[in-house]
Enzyme design. Sequence first.
Site, PDB file in Angstrom:
ATOM      1  N   GLY A 304       0.797  -1.217   0.000  1.00  0.00           N
ATOM      2  CA  GLY A 304       0.000   0.000   0.000  1.00  0.00           C
ATOM      3  C   GLY A 304       0.832   1.271   0.000  1.00  0.00           C
ATOM      4  CB  SER A 305       0.005   4.627   1.342  1.00  0.00           C
ATOM      5  OG  SER A 305      -1.245   4.721   0.689  1.00  0.00           O
TER       6      SER A 305
END
Length: 583
Positions: A304-305
């Site tokens: 993810g981020s």
Amino acid sequence: MSRHRVNYTSSPLLAARTPVWRSKFVVALVALGFLGLAARAAWVQVIHSDFFKRQGEVRFVRTLELPAHRGRLLDRNGLILASSVPAASIWAIPEDVEDKEPAVRERLKQAARLMEMPLDKLMARFADEDKSFVWIKRQLDWDVGQKIMALGIKGIYLRKEYKREYPEGESVAHVVGFTNVEDHGQEGMELAFDDALAGKPGSLRVIKDGRGRVVAGVGTETPPVDGRDIQLSVDSKVQFFAYQKLRDTVIANKAKGGSVVVLDAHSGEVLALVNYPSYDPGDRRKLTGEQLRNRALTDTFEPGSTMKPITIGTALELGRVKHDSIIDTNPGKYAIGGFTISDTHNYGVLTVDGVIQKSSNIGALKVAQRMSPQEMWTVHTELGYGQKPQLAFPGAASGRLRPWKTWKPVEQATMAYGYGLSASLFQMARSYTVFANDGEVIPATMLKTGERPHGMRVFSEKTAEQVRHMLWLAAGPGGTGQKAQTMGYSIGGKSGTARKQVGKGYAAGKYRAWFTGMAPIDNPRIIVAVMVDEPSAGVYYGGSVSGPVFSEVVQQTLRLMGVAPDLAVKPLIVSNPIEEPLL
């Protein structure tokens, strides 16, 4: 009383003359017998002596193994994580055990109680009287073994062995691993360094009688070579504290599990590697696969981020953007390849700094579009993604990074914010050493070194400094990682919340919450990565779930390391931080 004398010569039988040939024949037979015995003796002792020696040895000479003392596992400060202590293993000659005698049976009951085993199970060991050896129970406490031998049960004997003890229990289980009943490493560092820890057993040739008892030693004794101690990089205090905080967070958030990795940013040494659920390596009777999993190293998932700083760092290094370049994220949605990518909010026009601070998916993909797939793939590979970590530890996963030639535009876009590849928490923590070491990614180690290793330059010092500033913004007011702020120390880091992939799609309502960062931000001493799997108590964002664990672990670790605080006031934390967007 008169005596009668016998005149033997007057006996007809004795007076008869014996033929000469008969006496000569008898003498010849006796002589021939002696010759046969002499020939046989020569055959056995001279001509075929080796054969008969071997046959004798097979029947009566045995080579006893003299066990070597297994080396200890120590933490970086010399505290014992694993050591061997004497243990009593009970064995028997079934045919010698008079288990039908009432007095003996009573003593067998006492022995069964001492061994914590049912009497019928003990009696079953003696069922086959053809056996001359059977194990009853191995690796009992030494004093328990002495009590059993004090019962004086005929046919039951004690053998001295060693068993491992793990004073730090479940907090270090996934680091140290454990050994089996034969004292061979099965998991963790016990397995990774089994040869060095085990040493080399010695031997002693002995003569045994028909009942297997040692009568005498023969030949030369070869003494055992004890295993050597292995000093790990782990700090048991940091390990224990991180485990406690992770355990409490997993339970409070009703999660499936979680992991924490703490690295020394200067040396690459692993200061802590913890997982929950865990187990007691000294008592594995109820061990399950879920407890045994070393999630930090073996589990891979889309990060993810937490990948956005790497995307931005690559673009900065290639000169495709500057930290204050303008990126238009309007209207908060972006369609590509039949797929719509969204941000949590419409952030409008952002700088590159702002893309990291607000954790904009659209901003990250628009930056990625200024690079080729090969350029992105090269940096990811240099940082260790898609490769098995060069770590002396069994089971470390390589993750997945597909060849750049197969990337489609939509895949390059999702790769920019951490989807379409997989990595372990350990790989993520190690990749962030590139920002903590002025652009050089350094190798990680589970062994204490105390030296700064040679790294590989991936980014320039300027790029690394700029990304650290962005990480500081992301953890500050207006960022997604405000709950990771730490009393007395400046920090920088990136949160991540990734949907869990199931098959070719994503499971509804299932997430992994990440936070990876470093402190102090201007001269990082440690890197901490946290992952919580499937938080289900209503909050699932990385900044809110994993951020607080990061905060407490950073504060405690830096204090234990003697790092002076670089903040004079309490950091500002707002009650409603911005959350990073999902797919």
